[in-house]
Design a protein around this motif. Sequence first.
Motif, PDB file in Angstrom:
ATOM      1  N   ASP A   1       0.846  -1.196   0.000  1.00 28.46           N
ATOM      2  CA  ASP A   1       0.000   0.000   0.000  1.00 28.46           C
ATOM      3  C   ASP A   1       0.890   1.259   0.000  1.00 28.46           C
ATOM      4  OD1 ASP A   1      -2.166   1.760   0.420  1.00 28.46           O
ATOM      5  OD2 ASP A   1      -2.008   1.538   2.605  1.00 28.46           O
TER       6      ASP A   1
ATOM      7  N   ASP B   1      -0.426   5.016   0.898  1.00 27.68           N
ATOM      8  CA  ASP B   1      -0.715   6.035   1.913  1.00 27.68           C
ATOM      9  C   ASP B   1      -0.555   5.492   3.324  1.00 27.68           C
ATOM     10  OD1 ASP B   1      -1.384   8.321   0.254  1.00 27.68           O
ATOM     11  OD2 ASP B   1      -3.008   7.048  -0.459  1.00 27.68           O
TER      12      ASP B   1
ATOM     13  N   VAL C   1       1.941   3.956   4.424  1.00 30.30           N
ATOM     14  CA  VAL C   1       2.807   2.776   4.441  1.00 30.30           C
ATOM     15  C   VAL C   1       4.162   3.108   3.807  1.00 30.30           C
ATOM     16  CG1 VAL C   1       3.078   0.390   3.602  1.00 30.30           C
ATOM     17  CG2 VAL C   1       0.879   1.158   4.540  1.00 30.30           C
TER      18      VAL C   1
ATOM     19  N   TYR D   1      -9.414   4.579  11.400  1.00 26.87           N
ATOM     20  CA  TYR D   1      -8.945   4.956  10.064  1.00 26.87           C
ATOM     21  C   TYR D   1      -9.621   6.224   9.551  1.00 26.87           C
ATOM     22  CZ  TYR D   1      -7.493   4.213   5.222  1.00 26.87           C
ATOM     23  OH  TYR D   1      -6.947   4.354   3.981  1.00 26.87           O
TER      24      TYR D   1
ATOM     25  N   ASP E   1      -0.552  -3.364   4.332  1.00 31.78           N
ATOM     26  CA  ASP E   1      -1.511  -2.244   4.278  1.00 31.78           C
ATOM     27  C   ASP E   1      -1.858  -1.806   5.696  1.00 31.78           C
ATOM     28  OD1 ASP E   1      -4.010  -0.701   3.737  1.00 31.78           O
ATOM     29  OD2 ASP E   1      -3.818  -1.561   1.740  1.00 31.78           O
ATOM     30  N   ASP E   2      -2.025  -0.504   5.893  1.00 30.71           N
ATOM     31  CA  ASP E   2      -2.347   0.013   7.223  1.00 30.71           C
ATOM     32  C   ASP E   2      -3.837  -0.038   7.544  1.00 30.71           C
ATOM     33  OD1 ASP E   2      -2.588   2.090   5.159  1.00 30.71           O
ATOM     34  OD2 ASP E   2      -3.268   3.347   6.816  1.00 30.71           O
TER      35      ASP E   2
HETATM   36 MG   LIG Z   1      -3.007   3.097   3.426  1.00 32.42          MG
END
Ligand SMILES: [Mg+2]
Length: 194
Positions: free
Chosen positions: A14, A16, A18, A48, A143-144
């Motif tokens: 990912d 954004d 990351v 998030y 991925d976050d």
């Molecule tokens: Mg992200």
Amino acid sequence: MGAQHARDTTVLVDMDEVIAYYLEGLDRALVAADPDYPLVPHEERTGYAHLGGPGFNPESLAAGMNTPGLFRNLRPVEGAVEVLREMAGEGLNVLVVTTPTYGNPTCVQDKYEWMDRHVGPEWVNRTIIAYDKTVVSGAVLIDDKPSITGSMEPSWKHLLFTRPYNRYVESVPRIEKWEDWKQTVLPLIEPSYA
Ligand SMILES: [Mg+2]
Ligand SMILES: Cc1cn([C@H]2C[C@H](O)[C@@H](COP(=O)(O)O)O2)c(=O)[nH]c1=O
């Protein structure tokens, strides 16, 4: 043409939060759009989508998110660019997979330009901009975002990139920092690869 690898060695990464600090850039854009915007300190974000403090104006949030050039000027996450290159150098098929902001008129172009500038021109066609990450095939997705859903049962295993707002998640294996990639990513590809 036959398969190039005996097993799937694709690592999806990912963008954004990351490999690029999106929230820093968003904060700058929010204050430019609305000097009174109540920013949420990153360590205090509870989820998030927690992008505004008490009484935030949704129109200001939209204006910030849709600011032209926002995605072009993001700071790289420490170690991320080096690890992308290192993983590729180890023979892994590394692809960057990122969701665009539909209302931001320069988002897609900015994301390709960011990859060109910070990682290298050969990474532009290793960048997939997609709303639905489940249709992208791979062994691992770093991925976050705590929960990644879409139209397919994903082929990849999710490795959660630790950010303050996902610390409460216990159900997904995680990578705390880029320097841990060998211990966390390789066992998910194939135990014998580690
Ligand atoms: Mg992200
Ligand atoms: C981290 C973060 C991102 N977004 C927005 C910004 C981008 O348009 C996409 C990126 O999503 P991805 O899952 O990193 O591909 O989502 C957001 O709305 N809130 C956030 O905290």
